[in-house]
Design a protein around this motif. Sequence first.
Motif, PDB file in Angstrom:
ATOM      1  N   HIS A  23       8.900  39.587  57.529  1.00 56.95           N
ATOM      2  CA  HIS A  23       8.789  40.101  58.898  1.00 56.95           C
ATOM      3  C   HIS A  23      10.190  40.263  59.508  1.00 56.95           C
ATOM      4  N   GLY A  24      11.098  40.758  58.717  1.00 58.06           N
ATOM      5  CA  GLY A  24      12.483  40.920  59.154  1.00 58.06           C
ATOM      6  C   GLY A  24      13.376  39.907  58.461  1.00 58.06           C
ATOM      7  N   VAL A  25      14.652  40.137  58.549  1.00 59.28           N
ATOM      8  CA  VAL A  25      15.618  39.236  57.922  1.00 59.28           C
ATOM      9  C   VAL A  25      16.277  38.415  59.019  1.00 59.28           C
ATOM     10  N   HIS A  26      16.231  37.103  58.846  1.00 57.85           N
ATOM     11  CA  HIS A  26      16.874  36.203  59.793  1.00 57.85           C
ATOM     12  C   HIS A  26      18.092  35.593  59.118  1.00 57.85           C
ATOM     13  N   GLY A  27      19.100  35.278  59.909  1.00 56.47           N
ATOM     14  CA  GLY A  27      20.382  34.821  59.383  1.00 56.47           C
ATOM     15  C   GLY A  27      20.287  33.595  58.495  1.00 56.47           C
ATOM     16  N   TYR A  28      19.568  32.572  58.948  1.00 65.67           N
ATOM     17  CA  TYR A  28      19.488  31.337  58.159  1.00 65.67           C
ATOM     18  C   TYR A  28      18.799  31.570  56.823  1.00 65.67           C
ATOM     19  N   ARG A  29      17.723  32.336  56.846  1.00 64.94           N
ATOM     20  CA  ARG A  29      17.004  32.617  55.601  1.00 64.94           C
ATOM     21  C   ARG A  29      17.873  33.416  54.643  1.00 64.94           C
ATOM     22  N   LEU A  30      18.591  34.390  55.163  1.00 63.63           N
ATOM     23  CA  LEU A  30      19.474  35.202  54.322  1.00 63.63           C
ATOM     24  C   LEU A  30      20.560  34.343  53.677  1.00 63.63           C
ATOM     25  N   VAL A  31      21.145  33.437  54.447  1.00 61.40           N
ATOM     26  CA  VAL A  31      22.193  32.561  53.915  1.00 61.40           C
ATOM     27  C   VAL A  31      21.617  31.628  52.851  1.00 61.40           C
ATOM     28  N   LEU A  32      20.465  31.028  53.127  1.00 60.94           N
ATOM     29  CA  LEU A  32      19.876  30.095  52.164  1.00 60.94           C
ATOM     30  C   LEU A  32      19.455  30.791  50.879  1.00 60.94           C
ATOM     31  N   VAL A  33      18.876  31.965  50.984  1.00 63.27           N
ATOM     32  CA  VAL A  33      18.507  32.713  49.783  1.00 63.27           C
ATOM     33  C   VAL A  33      19.759  33.114  49.019  1.00 63.27           C
ATOM     34  N   GLY A  34      20.806  33.510  49.730  1.00 54.49           N
ATOM     35  CA  GLY A  34      22.068  33.857  49.061  1.00 54.49           C
ATOM     36  C   GLY A  34      22.657  32.684  48.310  1.00 54.49           C
ATOM     37  N   ILE A  35      22.595  31.494  48.905  1.00 49.64           N
ATOM     38  CA  ILE A  35      23.088  30.296  48.220  1.00 49.64           C
ATOM     39  C   ILE A  35      22.261  30.010  46.979  1.00 49.64           C
ATOM     40  N   GLY A  36      20.942  30.162  47.085  1.00 47.58           N
ATOM     41  CA  GLY A  36      20.072  29.930  45.935  1.00 47.58           C
ATOM     42  C   GLY A  36      20.319  30.909  44.807  1.00 47.58           C
ATOM     43  N   VAL A  37      20.452  32.185  45.126  1.00 46.87           N
ATOM     44  CA  VAL A  37      20.722  33.194  44.101  1.00 46.87           C
ATOM     45  C   VAL A  37      22.096  32.962  43.480  1.00 46.87           C
ATOM     46  N   SER A  38      23.060  32.568  44.275  1.00 49.41           N
ATOM     47  CA  SER A  38      24.392  32.254  43.759  1.00 49.41           C
ATOM     48  C   SER A  38      24.337  31.103  42.759  1.00 49.41           C
ATOM     49  N   ALA A  39      23.599  30.051  43.112  1.00 55.67           N
ATOM     50  CA  ALA A  39      23.466  28.908  42.198  1.00 55.67           C
ATOM     51  C   ALA A  39      22.776  29.317  40.909  1.00 55.67           C
ATOM     52  N   LEU A  40      21.751  30.146  41.017  1.00 57.07           N
ATOM     53  CA  LEU A  40      21.045  30.624  39.831  1.00 57.07           C
ATOM     54  C   LEU A  40      21.977  31.432  38.929  1.00 57.07           C
ATOM     55  N   LEU A  41      22.740  32.337  39.508  1.00 60.69           N
ATOM     56  CA  LEU A  41      23.642  33.170  38.710  1.00 60.69           C
ATOM     57  C   LEU A  41      24.810  32.373  38.130  1.00 60.69           C
TER      58      LEU A  41
END
Length: 95
Positions: A23-41
């Motif tokens: 339902h849209g992109v929120h800053g905290y969610r975007l940052v947390l998902v980015g951290i998770g994808v970074s850790a995965l990669l």
Amino acid sequence: MAAGAVAGGLATALLVYLLAWRHGVHGYRLVLVGIGVSALLQGVNAYLLAKARFTQAAQAMMWLNGSLNGRGWPDARPPSDCSWWCRWSCSSRAG
């Protein structure tokens, strides 16, 4: 190889954006998902380095650490031009 790196970066950015969408992109969610994808990669990168031959892993580690080994002055021209253009652009807008 540079085109592949740009394509991979754009694909990763799109993945982070799509995973953060609810339902849209929120800053905290975007940052947390980015951290998770970074850790995965980073985990994928470590796995690939562990499975590579020693010489290939050593070369990859030099590249990952930012080595300029094997580069000459002609390779410094594009970054120099970009730096000059950025300085000129910023100074012309400032004054």
